[in-house]
Design a protein around this motif. Structure first.
Motif, PDB file in Angstrom:
ATOM      1  N   GLY A   8       2.996   2.721   8.307  1.00 41.35           N
ATOM      2  CA  GLY A   8       2.548   1.379   8.386  1.00 41.35           C
ATOM      3  C   GLY A   8       2.649   0.914   9.511  1.00 41.35           C
ATOM      4  O   GLY A   8       1.941  -0.133  10.014  1.00 41.35           O
ATOM      5  N   ASP A  15      -5.378   3.868  -2.368  1.00 42.43           N
ATOM      6  CA  ASP A  15      -6.928   4.123  -2.250  1.00 42.43           C
ATOM      7  C   ASP A  15      -7.818   3.975  -3.409  1.00 42.43           C
ATOM      8  O   ASP A  15      -7.467   4.738  -4.830  1.00 42.43           O
ATOM      9  CB  ASP A  15      -7.041   5.496  -1.746  1.00 42.43           C
ATOM     10  N   ILE A  64       2.650  -2.341   4.435  1.00 39.12           N
ATOM     11  CA  ILE A  64       1.931  -1.243   4.406  1.00 39.12           C
ATOM     12  C   ILE A  64       2.906  -0.074   4.572  1.00 39.12           C
ATOM     13  O   ILE A  64       3.718   0.157   5.362  1.00 39.12           O
ATOM     14  CB  ILE A  64       1.027  -1.051   5.700  1.00 39.12           C
ATOM     15  N   GLU A  79      -5.968   0.773   4.559  1.00 35.83           N
ATOM     16  CA  GLU A  79      -4.806  -0.021   5.249  1.00 35.83           C
ATOM     17  C   GLU A  79      -5.406  -0.746   6.382  1.00 35.83           C
ATOM     18  O   GLU A  79      -5.043  -1.715   6.695  1.00 35.83           O
ATOM     19  CB  GLU A  79      -3.945   1.026   5.465  1.00 35.83           C
ATOM     20  N   ARG A  80      -6.475  -0.126   7.196  1.00 38.17           N
ATOM     21  CA  ARG A  80      -6.984  -0.818   8.280  1.00 38.17           C
ATOM     22  C   ARG A  80      -7.655  -2.118   7.830  1.00 38.17           C
ATOM     23  O   ARG A  80      -7.284  -3.151   8.484  1.00 38.17           O
ATOM     24  CB  ARG A  80      -8.007   0.154   8.928  1.00 38.17           C
ATOM     25  N   MET A  96      -0.259   1.848  11.637  1.00 37.74           N
ATOM     26  CA  MET A  96      -1.454   1.346  11.218  1.00 37.74           C
ATOM     27  C   MET A  96      -1.538   0.180  11.745  1.00 37.74           C
ATOM     28  O   MET A  96      -2.615  -0.418  12.062  1.00 37.74           O
ATOM     29  CB  MET A  96      -1.770   1.432   9.585  1.00 37.74           C
ATOM     30  N   VAL A 115      -6.954  -3.848   5.000  1.00 39.95           N
ATOM     31  CA  VAL A 115      -5.759  -4.791   4.449  1.00 39.95           C
ATOM     32  C   VAL A 115      -5.328  -5.455   5.692  1.00 39.95           C
ATOM     33  O   VAL A 115      -4.987  -6.677   5.534  1.00 39.95           O
ATOM     34  CB  VAL A 115      -4.839  -3.945   3.615  1.00 39.95           C
ATOM     35  N   VAL A 116      -4.752  -4.735   6.667  1.00 42.59           N
ATOM     36  CA  VAL A 116      -3.997  -5.204   7.912  1.00 42.59           C
ATOM     37  C   VAL A 116      -5.152  -6.340   8.558  1.00 42.59           C
ATOM     38  O   VAL A 116      -4.643  -7.573   8.976  1.00 42.59           O
ATOM     39  CB  VAL A 116      -3.791  -4.279   8.794  1.00 42.59           C
ATOM     40  N   ARG A 161      -7.097   6.415   2.297  1.00 42.96           N
ATOM     41  CA  ARG A 161      -6.066   5.303   2.569  1.00 42.96           C
ATOM     42  C   ARG A 161      -6.158   4.943   4.096  1.00 42.96           C
ATOM     43  O   ARG A 161      -5.919   3.695   3.956  1.00 42.96           O
ATOM     44  CB  ARG A 161      -4.644   6.012   2.326  1.00 42.96           C
ATOM     45  N   ASP A 162      -6.615   5.696   4.960  1.00 45.53           N
ATOM     46  CA  ASP A 162      -6.663   4.970   6.308  1.00 45.53           C
ATOM     47  C   ASP A 162      -7.568   3.794   6.246  1.00 45.53           C
ATOM     48  O   ASP A 162      -7.385   2.812   6.831  1.00 45.53           O
ATOM     49  CB  ASP A 162      -7.249   5.952   7.303  1.00 45.53           C
ATOM     50  N   THR A 168       0.648  -1.134  -0.120  1.00 42.69           N
ATOM     51  CA  THR A 168       0.059  -0.033   0.081  1.00 42.69           C
ATOM     52  C   THR A 168       0.902   1.069   0.012  1.00 42.69           C
ATOM     53  O   THR A 168       1.815   1.389   0.683  1.00 42.69           O
ATOM     54  CB  THR A 168      -1.108   0.095   1.290  1.00 42.69           C
ATOM     55  N   GLY A 183       5.224  -3.314   8.379  1.00 44.36           N
ATOM     56  CA  GLY A 183       4.757  -1.978   8.433  1.00 44.36           C
ATOM     57  C   GLY A 183       5.776  -1.184   8.485  1.00 44.36           C
ATOM     58  O   GLY A 183       6.842  -1.158   9.394  1.00 44.36           O
TER      59      GLY A 183
END
Length: 237
Positions: free
Chosen positions: A101, A38, A52, A81-82, A104, A84-85, A77-78, A9, A97
């Protein structure tokens, strides 16, 4: 053997500069990379692991913090990525990360951040450069110590936020001289390490390459349905 595919990301705005560096590091470590921004269809089923990447501050809305005036946010993007994690952990896939990252990673596991870390850690030297000018001290008996060695490490620094309370299943893996958290790691599978610095800019440093080798080793273990932390420990010996 097929190179593990790592989803990376990045910022939509500046990621075109950073992604090639991360992709180079991943390739040197034995993997290959796919960029997500995003709006991307970040399908975790397509990849074997996740990075990340770094970028703008994370919105305090995600962890109940207070917004500072200097913050530059990227809410789209927030959210990406949240998810994705969280999806990576649900699917037992490893995560690295980098700077934002790392933060996050902590937030996705229920942790919080210091929005202006240098106001809290007054004895931490404020450095903002991609050159290795900051010293971090690695905690003994951590996976980071196994991956990158136990001695003090020179790293770069571009961050203003840092970990406050730790997320579930995480421990501190490194701090700077002022006590500010500089790295965190997951204590059980799937493999996850987050670092406050930017190892992609330090591709010439063997200790930094260890981070990418560890991620790719964990991703390969995931491909083969094997224990990731055991594989990382074995490959880094």
């Amino acid at each position: 053997m097929t190179r593990p595919l790592i989803g990376v990301t990045t910022s939509r705005r500046s990621g075109w500069r950073i992604f090639p560096l991360i992709a180079l590091n991943v390739w040197m470590a034995g993997g290959r990379s796919l960029r997500w921004v995003d709006g991307s269809d970040a399908d975790l089923s397509r990849v074997d692991g996740v990075i990340i990447g770094g970028g703008d501050d994370i919105s305090p809305d995600l962890y109940g913090g207070q917004l500072v005036r200097s913050a530059r946010l990227d809410p789209g993007r927030d959210a990406l990525e949240r998810r994705v994690v969280q999806d990576a952990f649900d699917q037992d896939k490893p995560v690295l990360g980098i700077c934002r990252g790392s933060q996050m990673l902590n937030i996705a596991l229920g942790g919080t951040l210091h929005q202006d870390a240098y106001e809290v850690y007054r004895n931490s030297r404020y450095i903002r450069t991609i050159l290795p000018r900051k010293t971090v001290h690695i905690e003994p008996a951590t996976r980071l110590a196994h991956v990158s060695g136990t001695g003090p490490m020179k790293v770069n620094a571009l961050h203003s936020q840092a970990v406050d309370t730790l997320g579930r299943g995480l421990r501190v893996a490194a701090r700077d001289a002022g006590g500010m958290v500089q790295a965190i790691e997951r204590v059980r599978d799937p493999f996850a390490i987050g670092v406050q610095w930017h190892p992609e800019h330090l591709f010439y440093a063997h200790r930094q390459q260890g981070l990418f080798r560890a991620l790719v080793s964990a991703a390969r273990a995931r491909q083969q349905h094997q224990a990731q932390l055991d594989r990382v420990d074995h490959c880094m010996d």
